[in-house]
Design a protein around this motif. Sequence first.
Motif, mmCIF file in Angstrom:
data_model
loop_
_atom_site.group_PDB
_atom_site.id
_atom_site.type_symbol
_atom_site.label_atom_id
_atom_site.label_comp_id
_atom_site.label_asym_id
_atom_site.label_seq_id
_atom_site.Cartn_x
_atom_site.Cartn_y
_atom_site.Cartn_z
ATOM 1 N N THR A 90 0.828 -1.390 -0.105
ATOM 2 C CA THR A 90 0.192 0.092 -0.066
ATOM 3 C C THR A 90 0.978 1.328 0.087
ATOM 4 O OG1 THR A 90 -1.695 -0.910 1.254
ATOM 5 C CG2 THR A 90 -1.753 1.333 1.265
ATOM 6 N N ALA A 91 0.698 1.872 -0.848
ATOM 7 C CA ALA A 91 1.405 3.516 -0.841
ATOM 8 C C ALA A 91 0.633 4.362 -0.125
ATOM 9 C CB ALA A 91 1.710 3.794 -2.422
ATOM 10 N N VAL A 92 1.270 4.861 1.022
ATOM 11 C CA VAL A 92 0.789 5.887 1.661
ATOM 12 C C VAL A 92 1.130 6.861 1.461
ATOM 13 C CG1 VAL A 92 0.084 6.570 4.196
ATOM 14 C CG2 VAL A 92 0.150 3.981 3.712
ATOM 15 N N ALA A 117 -0.125 8.524 -11.275
ATOM 16 C CA ALA A 117 -1.162 7.327 -10.761
ATOM 17 C C ALA A 117 -0.726 6.082 -11.510
ATOM 18 C CB ALA A 117 -2.690 7.687 -11.101
ATOM 19 N N ASN A 118 -0.398 5.990 -12.845
ATOM 20 C CA ASN A 118 -0.152 5.030 -13.750
ATOM 21 C C ASN A 118 1.406 4.489 -13.398
ATOM 22 O OD1 ASN A 118 -2.278 5.189 -15.271
ATOM 23 N ND2 ASN A 118 -1.030 6.035 -16.934
ATOM 24 N N LEU A 119 2.143 5.320 -12.925
ATOM 25 C CA LEU A 119 3.549 4.952 -12.583
ATOM 26 C C LEU A 119 3.481 4.227 -11.175
ATOM 27 C CD1 LEU A 119 5.620 8.273 -13.265
ATOM 28 C CD2 LEU A 119 5.782 6.011 -14.629
ATOM 29 N N ILE A 120 2.583 4.672 -10.063
ATOM 30 C CA ILE A 120 2.657 4.119 -9.026
ATOM 31 C C ILE A 120 2.109 2.745 -9.095
ATOM 32 C CG2 ILE A 120 1.339 4.259 -6.841
ATOM 33 C CD1 ILE A 120 1.718 7.350 -7.077
ATOM 34 N N ASP A 126 -0.468 -2.194 -4.901
ATOM 35 C CA ASP A 126 -1.642 -3.047 -4.743
ATOM 36 C C ASP A 126 -2.964 -2.023 -4.383
ATOM 37 O OD1 ASP A 126 -0.859 -5.720 -5.387
ATOM 38 O OD2 ASP A 126 0.270 -5.420 -3.482
ATOM 39 N N ARG A 127 -2.568 -1.129 -3.423
ATOM 40 C CA ARG A 127 -3.412 -0.166 -2.949
ATOM 41 C C ARG A 127 -2.744 1.391 -2.845
ATOM 42 N NH1 ARG A 127 -7.761 -2.251 -0.184
ATOM 43 N NH2 ARG A 127 -8.136 -0.313 0.515
ATOM 44 N N VAL A 128 -3.713 2.300 -2.599
ATOM 45 C CA VAL A 128 -3.209 3.631 -2.423
ATOM 46 C C VAL A 128 -4.070 4.471 -1.207
ATOM 47 C CG1 VAL A 128 -3.010 6.164 -3.441
ATOM 48 C CG2 VAL A 128 -2.089 4.188 -4.672
ATOM 49 N N MET A 129 -3.084 4.902 -0.278
ATOM 50 C CA MET A 129 -4.003 5.637 0.802
ATOM 51 C C MET A 129 -3.413 7.188 0.633
ATOM 52 S SD MET A 129 -3.874 4.896 4.996
ATOM 53 C CE MET A 129 -4.408 3.352 4.614
ATOM 54 N N THR A 130 -4.478 8.190 0.559
ATOM 55 C CA THR A 130 -3.926 9.586 0.625
ATOM 56 C C THR A 130 -4.673 10.412 1.425
ATOM 57 O OG1 THR A 130 -3.190 11.006 -1.010
ATOM 58 C CG2 THR A 130 -5.127 9.960 -1.674
ATOM 59 N N LEU A 131 -4.588 11.549 1.432
ATOM 60 C CA LEU A 131 -5.315 12.491 2.249
ATOM 61 C C LEU A 131 -5.726 13.636 1.488
ATOM 62 C CD1 LEU A 131 -5.888 13.118 5.432
ATOM 63 C CD2 LEU A 131 -3.690 14.497 5.136
ATOM 64 N N PHE A 142 -6.597 5.861 -10.373
ATOM 65 C CA PHE A 142 -5.847 4.880 -9.997
ATOM 66 C C PHE A 142 -6.747 3.552 -10.556
ATOM 67 C CE2 PHE A 142 -3.925 7.901 -7.408
ATOM 68 C CZ PHE A 142 -2.629 7.484 -7.208
ATOM 69 N N ASP A 143 -6.488 2.624 -11.067
ATOM 70 C CA ASP A 143 -6.814 1.147 -11.200
ATOM 71 C C ASP A 143 -6.966 0.314 -10.155
ATOM 72 O OD1 ASP A 143 -8.703 2.231 -13.482
ATOM 73 O OD2 ASP A 143 -6.790 1.719 -14.731
ATOM 74 N N ILE A 144 -6.526 0.773 -9.057
ATOM 75 C CA ILE A 144 -6.529 -0.042 -7.604
ATOM 76 C C ILE A 144 -7.089 0.479 -6.571
ATOM 77 C CG2 ILE A 144 -3.927 -1.136 -8.281
ATOM 78 C CD1 ILE A 144 -2.438 1.050 -7.045
ATOM 79 N N PRO A 145 -7.631 0.011 -5.636
ATOM 80 C CA PRO A 145 -8.251 0.445 -4.451
ATOM 81 C C PRO A 145 -7.613 1.813 -3.816
ATOM 82 C CG PRO A 145 -8.404 -1.872 -4.322
ATOM 83 C CD PRO A 145 -7.279 -1.553 -5.278
ATOM 84 N N THR A 146 -8.301 2.562 -3.692
ATOM 85 C CA THR A 146 -7.654 3.812 -3.315
ATOM 86 C C THR A 146 -8.476 4.652 -2.218
ATOM 87 O OG1 THR A 146 -6.732 4.479 -5.390
ATOM 88 C CG2 THR A 146 -6.816 6.182 -4.101
ATOM 89 N N ASP A 147 -8.028 4.915 -1.036
ATOM 90 C CA ASP A 147 -8.731 5.526 0.123
ATOM 91 C C ASP A 147 -8.251 6.821 0.022
ATOM 92 O OD1 ASP A 147 -10.201 3.349 1.213
ATOM 93 O OD2 ASP A 147 -8.243 2.338 1.507
ATOM 94 N N ASN A 148 -9.273 7.868 0.129
ATOM 95 C CA ASN A 148 -9.016 9.319 0.068
ATOM 96 C C ASN A 148 -9.499 9.452 1.451
ATOM 97 O OD1 ASN A 148 -8.396 11.965 -0.223
ATOM 98 N ND2 ASN A 148 -10.190 12.381 -1.327
#
Length: 317
Positions: A90-92, A117-120, A126-131, A142-148
């Motif tokens: 998960t990329a936080v 987003a494509n590069l990441i 597998d996932r992204v978490m951002t703020l 992002f074509d992966i689950p992303t929590d904002n």
Amino acid sequence: MSGKNGSVKLVAGNSNPALARDIAQWLNMPLTKASVRRFADNEVFVEIQENVRGSDVFIIQSTSYPANDHLMELLIITDALRRASARRITAVIPYFGYARQDRKAGPRTPISAKLVANLITHAGADRVMTLDLHAGQIQGFFDIPTDNLYASPVMVRDIKERFDLSKVMVVSPDVGGVVRARGLAKRINAPLAIIDKRRERAGESEVMNVIGDVAGYTCILLDDIVDSGGTLVNAAEALLANGATEVYAYITHGVLSGGACARITNSKLKELVITDSIQATEGVCKAPNIRTITIASLIAEAIGRTAAEESVSSLFD
Ligand code: R5P
């Protein structure tokens, strides 16, 4: 710590080591030993110094200044973890740089937020978490689950402790930020005003029209980013000219580039409150009217819930 997807590991890049340490402390676990350094020619080199095979790994890295270096670190850490057989990565990214380039602003210009987003994703996250993404729809890049996540619970706590809410009016510094500002106004049961910036004719200076009667109110400007500080400084002047008693600002990401700290210090803003999504520079620390509140516990809680496969959205109910 063990989650539903293997043992949980936290890996920090160099963008915000203080925040990474605080998150680790909240989760009561150490940061994974890793070396993220530069070769003589400035290429990034990463070595994960612990076994991560089968682990649920969270990389903590804001793509803040210098944005390209920190983005490259994030990509290379992700690649190293993928090749080391981490089960889930998960990329936080507390501050997602390049977010303002989210559409073609003119002919023959890029949509850099989509490229990043494509590069990441292609690096192996597998996932992204951002703020507080600049625009919520960037999640769809992002074509992966992303929590904002939202910094608003942390801000609301601070505002409730410090202000007489019956005298507070929440203000959006531009029309684009109305949804965000309305959300805060609802949470603290305060009225809402909006600043409409207009340039009537080319070459004439911008006119700030305040929509709403701010006279006699303590105004709280809410925005996602403060960069040069120009938006806030001009907004504060317009609000005071319309009878506001004092003006404060709560902004999630303190980009504060160039002479922003001096501009804020010399402005009519009583105080600018930012979060630690971006590591504070010396200028920020020394500015008498800039204060930082931490989002470490919020991110730690979201990481804990993600690892346990529990709801993250319920953090904001
Ligand atoms: C713009 O849409 C953003 O929400 C911020 O208002 C903007 O990035 C602030 O920039 P500056 O501080 O340079 O005026």
